[in-house]
Design a protein around this motif. Sequence first.
Motif, mmCIF file in Angstrom:
data_model
loop_
_atom_site.group_PDB
_atom_site.id
_atom_site.type_symbol
_atom_site.label_atom_id
_atom_site.label_comp_id
_atom_site.label_asym_id
_atom_site.label_seq_id
_atom_site.Cartn_x
_atom_site.Cartn_y
_atom_site.Cartn_z
ATOM 1 N N THR A 86 0.846 -1.204 0.000
ATOM 2 C CA THR A 86 0.000 0.000 0.000
ATOM 3 C C THR A 86 0.877 1.248 0.000
ATOM 4 O OG1 THR A 86 -0.078 0.442 2.381
ATOM 5 C CG2 THR A 86 -1.587 -1.250 1.533
ATOM 6 N N GLU A 87 0.261 2.344 -0.352
ATOM 7 C CA GLU A 87 0.992 3.618 -0.327
ATOM 8 C C GLU A 87 1.341 4.020 1.106
ATOM 9 O OE1 GLU A 87 -1.283 6.446 -2.548
ATOM 10 O OE2 GLU A 87 -1.006 5.322 -4.429
ATOM 11 N N GLU A 88 0.676 3.398 2.077
ATOM 12 C CA GLU A 88 0.978 3.663 3.495
ATOM 13 C C GLU A 88 2.094 2.742 3.999
ATOM 14 O OE1 GLU A 88 -0.604 6.116 5.128
ATOM 15 O OE2 GLU A 88 -1.866 6.551 3.391
ATOM 16 N N HIS A 89 2.763 2.060 3.058
ATOM 17 C CA HIS A 89 3.933 1.232 3.383
ATOM 18 C C HIS A 89 3.578 0.009 4.239
ATOM 19 C CE1 HIS A 89 6.280 4.412 1.593
ATOM 20 N NE2 HIS A 89 5.624 5.274 2.348
ATOM 21 N N GLU A 90 2.454 -0.600 3.887
ATOM 22 C CA GLU A 90 2.092 -1.880 4.507
ATOM 23 C C GLU A 90 2.218 -2.973 3.442
ATOM 24 O OE1 GLU A 90 -1.259 0.442 7.152
ATOM 25 O OE2 GLU A 90 -1.901 -0.967 5.630
ATOM 26 N N ASP A 112 -9.249 2.178 5.805
ATOM 27 C CA ASP A 112 -8.723 3.444 6.351
ATOM 28 C C ASP A 112 -8.985 3.643 7.850
ATOM 29 O OD1 ASP A 112 -7.706 4.081 3.855
ATOM 30 O OD2 ASP A 112 -9.479 5.229 3.268
ATOM 31 N N GLU A 130 -8.157 3.218 11.759
ATOM 32 C CA GLU A 130 -6.875 3.030 12.446
ATOM 33 C C GLU A 130 -6.863 1.647 13.090
ATOM 34 O OE1 GLU A 130 -5.569 6.343 14.965
ATOM 35 O OE2 GLU A 130 -4.674 4.825 16.272
ATOM 36 N N SER A 177 3.357 6.843 14.584
ATOM 37 C CA SER A 177 2.618 6.782 13.338
ATOM 38 C C SER A 177 1.538 5.721 13.448
ATOM 39 C CB SER A 177 3.533 6.558 12.147
ATOM 40 O OG SER A 177 4.335 5.451 12.384
ATOM 41 N N TYR A 227 -3.160 1.935 9.245
ATOM 42 C CA TYR A 227 -4.550 1.993 8.782
ATOM 43 C C TYR A 227 -4.926 0.718 8.033
ATOM 44 C CZ TYR A 227 -4.050 6.884 9.978
ATOM 45 O OH TYR A 227 -3.818 8.045 10.656
#
Lengths: 121, 361
Positions: A6-10, A49, A51, A62, A65
Amino acid sequence: MTTYYTEEHEWLEVEGDTATLGITKHAAEALGEVVFVELQEAGETFDKDDEIGVVESVKAASELYAPLAMEVLEANGALEDNPSMVNEDAEGNAWFYKIKISDTSELSNLLDINAYKALID
Amino acid sequence: MSEPRKTPLYDLHVELGGKMVDFAGWMMPVNYTAGVAAEHKQCREKAALFDVSHMGQVELRGENVAQKLETLCPSSFQPLPAGKARYTFFTNPQGGIMDDLIVANAGDHHFVVVNASMRDQDIAHMRTLDIEVTELARALIAVQGPAAEAIVAAHAPIAAELTFMQTAIAEIAGVEVRISRLGYTGEDGYEISIPEENVVEICRLLLTHPDLEPAGLGARDSLRLEAGLCLYGNDIDNDTSPVEANLNWAMQKKRREEGGFPGAERIQRELAEGPSRKLVGIKPEGRAPARRGVEVADEAGNIIGSITSGGFGPTYDGPVSMGYVSTAHAAEGTSVNLIIRGKPRPATIIKLPFVAQNYKR
């Protein structure tokens, strides 16, 4: 088994409608030494999205999500006792959750390895 | 915003693996390849080298400089002997703190070091005095930690003779430098003022010592927080008074009694009657760090203050915070709750510092 990012680095290692979820090695390096991890409990359900956890390093807090609608099947309690595992093995033993994916069609919104590499380069 | 400035050590930071960030308008290393926690422990256990060239270095010359400075600060400078430095602050007319700084009596002048973000304000402020104010184009480095004396004295033997808050001119590798035995880590150590053109070679020379490693702003912050030292803009600012911030020790008795500095009315009243809030150490139970902005509640749930600095203390090996709470809840050992991500978490008021200061008195 297919691994998505993911763009959230998951990262999500998917098998059927279940997956193992964690943060990428790149994210762990950017965070610096992880000192605290807080996870949700098995049985909890989340929308995309929402949390689903907190990772704190010596530098900052940080949030983690939900990459898609999901249910927590198992949380990796070892991380709460030993947060530095995230720095040592982010994409292996330091997984955060085993999850059930509510709708596998949502996987098409995620990145493959090449798209993720392009994102972090 | 204009382009961030670079110190003369910028290229060396990059060469050493420094992760550069914009801090107060300066490109500075937040950490090197070792990482914040390792750099922090290096400083507590051996020694660390910091670039603090972003701070302002100023020379004051003229008639009665010490006496004139006392009209801006609640500290005594007239009795300060040559070769001695003192921590102080500029107060505003409301008794708040405009900036904190170090003033040294350098013999034929006074040498002042101010915070990077406050350079322009502070220089303009000192120029209101009838004295000559010169901003120096010099680099400033800090060598901090129990091995600092051996590292610096190997090149400048006088370093070993200085005690805490003493300052002297010395030579390192043939370059004239000013060495002051003080710092911002809670450890023994020095700040060394060096001509810009020589600072890279001197840092390279010092770094040949096996006990010295570079450390960035991340470690500098966690070190000062464990040592209970205030950060301007976080723990002290234009609204907080020195009495609230537990800085009475920096206001010498004569000045407290006689006043004659901006904001004396509030400061003397708080000295006599006690302040309504106090800066305290706050130790979160458990492992969750409580960072700046987290609200502090009493056990009944009433908000009684907030965290001004907080994070993880690598030497303390746990979360460490400081913040203001109402005086009624400021006693050591008081149980409070920290509202982290909406949830109350137990914490205890402690006496600062978290890690004992280790100065050479």
